[in-house]
Design a protein around this motif. Structure first.
Motif, PDB file in Angstrom:
ATOM      1  N   LEU A 129      -1.383   4.554  -0.633  1.00 46.26           N
ATOM      2  CA  LEU A 129      -2.635   4.119  -1.255  1.00 46.26           C
ATOM      3  C   LEU A 129      -2.573   2.607  -1.350  1.00 46.26           C
ATOM      4  O   LEU A 129      -1.672   2.053  -1.986  1.00 46.26           O
ATOM      5  N   ALA A 180      -9.572   7.333   4.053  1.00 46.67           N
ATOM      6  CA  ALA A 180      -8.267   7.409   4.696  1.00 46.67           C
ATOM      7  C   ALA A 180      -8.456   7.141   6.177  1.00 46.67           C
ATOM      8  O   ALA A 180      -9.083   7.943   6.887  1.00 46.67           O
ATOM      9  N   ALA A 222       1.515   3.774  -6.376  1.00 47.54           N
ATOM     10  CA  ALA A 222       0.333   4.626  -6.238  1.00 47.54           C
ATOM     11  C   ALA A 222      -0.250   4.941  -7.613  1.00 47.54           C
ATOM     12  O   ALA A 222      -1.466   4.876  -7.814  1.00 47.54           O
ATOM     13  N   MET A 274      -6.668   4.467   1.939  1.00 48.99           N
ATOM     14  CA  MET A 274      -5.371   5.068   2.255  1.00 48.99           C
ATOM     15  C   MET A 274      -5.096   4.969   3.740  1.00 48.99           C
ATOM     16  O   MET A 274      -6.016   5.013   4.552  1.00 48.99           O
ATOM     17  N   MET A 291       2.183   8.411   3.788  1.00 46.56           N
ATOM     18  CA  MET A 291       0.856   7.947   3.369  1.00 46.56           C
ATOM     19  C   MET A 291       0.991   6.952   2.223  1.00 46.56           C
ATOM     20  O   MET A 291       1.901   7.032   1.397  1.00 46.56           O
TER      21      MET A 291
END
Ligand SMILES: [Zn+2]
Length: 247
Positions: A147, A119, A9, A138, A145
């Motif tokens: 990225l 997202a 990330a 995302m 979660m």
């Protein structure tokens, strides 16, 4: 596992920061599918986003996304509650709302000028977002979660910029900033204003000061003149008296 996830990330985020001017607070546009996945995975978005991205974040959505969640009814009630807690960003569909995915895509088109993240769990939207260079994407996978890595389109865009074929929006901004700083860019309006200032004449306060000074300087030479006159007078009087004496 968690450390490598965060390392990736950090690397991806650095890429977007350096090449597209993405800055904190990171503005993340959420759609209904992402809110639903967060609800199912019991992910506290307000805690997890800043922790994962290691920076300040702003959770945002649009009216179209909210409208869509409202029409979808009870099944998405929880997701709607999450979306309603987000900041609502203005979209161009004020009178005629469109689908959430169409709306979010419109928010990041034309070079993603507001540096939004998207997202979503919607695969169709993800594919379309990846075709727009410079949009961090995302999603949630296995209740965490992620990225996404910069898309091929994003990477090819950056390479084109580096080889001088393209000038990115971010670079354009910094170029104009530099020009302004060095005074190379002069607005015609600014020029006009300067001219007007010249016509309007000097500051009355500064005039007052000048007058005082002028009087001071005047007084001294006039005194000198008087002295000279006196001396001259003396001389002439002396001469006169001598003449008189001679006569
Ligand atoms: Zn919209």
């Amino acid at each position: 596992m968690k450390i490598t996830r965060q390392k990736h990330a950090k690397k991806h985020l650095g890429f977007f920061r350096n090449n597209f001017g993405v800055r904190e607070p990171y503005q993340i546009l959420l759609d209904g599918t992402f809110c639903q996945a967060a609800l199912r995975g019991r992910i506290q978005l307000r805690e997890q986003f800043p922790r994962y991205l290691m920076g300040e974040t702003q959770l945002c959505t649009t009216r179209c996304v909210l409208k869509e969640l409202e029409t979808l009814g009870k099944d998405l009630y929880g997701a709607k509650l999450i979306a309603q807690k987000c900041q609502v960003r203005n979209c161009p569909h004020f009178k005629n709302p469109v689908s959430g995915s169409e709306c979010l895509l419109s928010m990041v088109e034309d070079g993603n000028p507001h540096h939004y993240f998207v997202a979503t769990q919607d695969q169709n939207l993800s594919v379309k977002v990846k075709k727009q260079p410079g949009v961090p994407l995302m999603f949630i996978i296995q209740n965490t979660m992620v990225l996404d890595k910069p898309s091929p389109k994003t990477i090819s865009f950056v390479k084109a910029v580096e080889s001088g074929q393209l000038v990115s929006g971010h670079e354009k901004q910094s170029i104009t900033q530099l020009k302004e700083e060095q005074g190379l860019l002069k607005n015609p309006e600014q020029k006009r204003r300067k001219k007007r200032k010249k016509i309007s004449g000097p500051n009355p306060l500064s005039c007052l000061k000048k007058k005082k000074k002028a009087q001071d300087t005047k007084s001294t030479p006039s005194e000198k003149k008087r002295k000279r006159k006196r001396i001259r007078n003396r001389c002439t009087s002396k001469l006169l008296s001598e003449k008189q004496n001679a006569e």
